[in-house]
Design a protein around this motif. Structure first.
Motif, short mmCIF file in Angstrom:
data_model
loop_
_atom_site.label_atom_id
_atom_site.label_comp_id
_atom_site.label_asym_id
_atom_site.label_seq_id
_atom_site.Cartn_x
_atom_site.Cartn_y
_atom_site.Cartn_z
N UNK A 267 -3.62 -1.85 8.95
CA UNK A 267 -3.46 -1.80 7.50
C UNK A 267 -4.14 -3.01 6.86
N UNK A 268 -4.52 -2.89 5.58
CA UNK A 268 -5.26 -3.98 4.94
C UNK A 268 -4.56 -5.34 5.01
N UNK A 269 -3.21 -5.36 4.95
CA UNK A 269 -2.56 -6.67 4.90
C UNK A 269 -2.70 -7.43 6.20
N UNK A 270 -3.22 -6.79 7.23
CA UNK A 270 -3.39 -7.48 8.50
C UNK A 270 -4.71 -8.24 8.58
N UNK A 271 -5.46 -8.25 7.46
CA UNK A 271 -6.77 -8.88 7.50
C UNK A 271 -6.86 -10.06 6.54
#
Lengths: 321, 289
Positions: free
Chosen positions: A147-151
């Motif tokens: 998911x985006x928040x992991x980047x």
């Protein structure tokens, strides 16, 4: 020369009056052409209408006047469905990578979405395309299920760029694509963009306030002030043979990483000139032309391809000073 | 510049996946466990119930015993069986009605919130009119007018709760629709329908889930109250509100006849309230990351 990829003519955006505030003319009389494979840098200070111009070109903001032609087709008069089809040819890279990815979608869904919408390739090739996109922007395809928040910010911006390139667009608007990132990440993303530009023969409108970045990426540069383009030319023309005083001010405002030089500049710095907004076409302009009589545009060619507007000149200042 | 060697990555290594568990989920767990118990009893009702709920016997108003765990009512029917079977009616009405209200609320709330402007005004003002009536009074009026049948009860309750759900759907949509990722999706060429269902609704879902759970609790209460007043499903099929009403006069003689259905109502209501509170806490935590 063949017809330009993108032709913008007299684009204007006016925001209607709200709650007692008068209408805001955010963008006025913006015209330029963009050839295939070229990058136009759009610079100016905050509130000068850069982002609004970009959004109006992509028809995310309704233009109040003027026309935008992409691949010879006028976008401003298109129906919603036709426009959605044309979006295959133009894509958008937003400023803030932390908010421009849907937090509830996995990377693979985010990158598949443009493919689902435009179907440039058969469905069974989507997965392979997602992997190749991730590789193209320098990410490990293994991240596809995250998911985006992991980047981090830079990684997210790579994903945003990958999404924009998923349907092989002809034209991309990069709205302050790197300004939300730290300096080292900026350099990496700029390298990536420059690389993709040459590899994919991509045209782009690169909106930024960092003049050095624009110089690195753009073939031509347009300087905006007060919703108007005041100077337009090749990067070399605008940066080295600056004609408009506003462009000069903008260039002088860039800090230099040399203590001595910076101190000297600060000592010499004149108070920033006042750029009057009102403009009367019945009087001679700074180039000595009366536009109301001659009917010519308020646009003066200094050298082939280098144009300057006669608007926004501080009182008493003339070209050549 | 080379065209194949990318700068491999930013400073940060790819962060580890976030641990899914966090300590605040016990309440949701409890709510779900209660819900599961209720669902099992309801779905398997006829298999579990020890007696036919309509079968009378001379052994009336019996206290709790090995044969009748919760005793018998005034005409000797087994209370436990009636509770289990009656729960089916009550819960069926509740769940179907809330589903209908949610469907209507989603359509109206999403339309109003996403399109905005005059459409928003018209939809919300009409809903305000319904909203302005006290829920219970409106329900009594509609059921009295239409007649107390199960479909009418469902319809009534759906109508009464639609405005509340529509409001809860609309509010977050208003803010989410202007977020960057929605604009990004629009610039990709995503259709309006997909924009609303994939990019706006999933981010507006938390308050909706909480409200649905609370509405379920309220609805159970409304359904039983209507039945208590004689506006519920007609006899002889048992339902909790009706059981309470019938048992009222024998309250002193056989307290269990009242306590049992009352307890069932409290348990069902509590289930959804616990679930709603748990969801609220859990989803808030998730929203903070």
């Amino acid at each position: 020369m063949s017809a330009p990829l993108l032709r913008v003519r007299d684009l204007a955006v006016t925001f209607p009056p709200r709650r007692g505030n008068p209408a805001v003319r955010a963008v006025e009389g913006v015209s330029f052409d963009l050839a295939a494979g070229q990058t136009l840098g759009l610079v100016g200070e905050s509130g000068s209408g850069k982002t609004t111009t970009g959004r109006a070109i992509l028809q995310l903001q309704k233009a109040s006047a003027g026309s935008v032609e992409l691949l010879g087709r006028n976008l401003t008069t298109m129906s919603g469905a036709q426009l959605r089809g044309m979006r295959r040819h133009m894509q958008f890279v937003l400023q803030n990578p932390h908010s421009s990815l849907n937090p509830r979608m996995r990377i693979s869904s985010i990158l598949t979405e443009p493919l689902l919408v435009h179907r440039p390739i058969p469905r069974d090739q989507f997965a392979a395309k997602v992997d190749s996109l991730l590789e193209m922007v320098g990410l490990d395809p293994e991240v596809r299920n995250r998911f985006p928040h992991e980047f981090s910010g830079g990684q997210r911006q790579r994903i945003v760029i990958a999404r924009a390139l998923a349907v092989d667009p002809d034209f991309v608007v990069c709205d302050e694509a790197v300004s939300a990132l730290d300096v080292r990440t900026q350099a990496q993303i700029v390298t990536l963009l420059a690389d993709l530009q040459t590899r994919l023969n991509l045209s782009s409108l690169f909106i930024a306030h960092d003049l050095a970045l624009v110089r690195r990426l753009a073939h031509r540069v347009a300087v905006m002030y007060g919703g108007r383009i005041v100077e337009l030319g090749t990067a070399a023309q605008v940066y080295e043979n600056t004609v408009h005083p506003y462009t000069r001010t903008l260039l002088d405002a860039v800090p230099v990483p040399d203590v001595q030089a910076q101190r000297k500049r600060l000592r010499n710095a004149a108070p920033p000139p006042v750029f009057p907004r009102e403009y009367d076409p019945r009087h001679p302009c700074v180039f000595g032309e009366v536009h109301a009589e001659s009917g010519t545009p308020e646009w003066h060619e200094i050298a082939p391809g280098h144009n300057v507007s006669c608007r926004f000149w501080p009182a008493g200042m003339t070209p050549g000073q | 510049m080379s065209d194949t060697d990318f700068v491999t990555d930013d400073d940060a290594p790819l962060p580890q996946r976030r641990k899914a568990a966090n300590g605040d989920r016990w309440m949701v767990g409890l709510g779900l466990a209660m819900l599961a118990l209720m669902l099992i009893l309801t779905l398997l009702g006829p298999l579990i119930a020890p007696y036919d709920p309509s079968m009378t016997s001379p052994n009336s108003l019996a206290p709790a015993s090995a044969q009748h765990w919760l005793g018998t009512d005034s005409i000797g029917r087994d209370i436990l069986s009636r509770l289990i079977i009656g729960g089916r009616t009550t819960l069926l009405i509740t769940v179907v009605a809330v589903c209908l209200a949610l469907a209507a609320g989603l359509v109206l709330g999403l339309t109003a919130g996403y399109i905005g402007g005059a459409v928003d005004q018209v939809i919300m003002r009409v809903l305000d009119v319904i909203f302005a009536f006290p829920v219970f009074l409106l329900a009594i009026a509609v059921v009295a007018a239409l007649g107390p049948t199960v479909p009418n009860l469902i319809l009534t309750i759906a109508i009464v709760y639609t405005p509340i759900l529509a409001r809860v759907v609309r509010a977050p949509v208003l803010s989410v629709k202007s977020w960057d990722h929605v604009e990004a999706a629009r610039s990709v060429g995503v259709s309006e329908f997909r924009l609303v269902t994939r990019h706006i609704l999933p981010l507006a879902i938390s308050p909706i889930l909480v409200q649905v759970s609370l509405t379920l609790a309220n609805t159970i209460f409304t359904v039983t109250a209507l039945s208590f007043l004689g506006l519920g499903p007609p006899p002889p099929d048992p339902n909790w509100g009706g059981m309470l009403a019938e048992a009222r006069q024998f309250m002193e003689l056989a307290p269990l006849t009242v306590i049992a259905p009352a307890g069932a109502i409290v348990f069902a209501t509590l289930t959804f309230i616990v679930l709603a509170n748990g969801l609220r806490e859990m989803l808030d935590v998730a929203g903070k990351r």
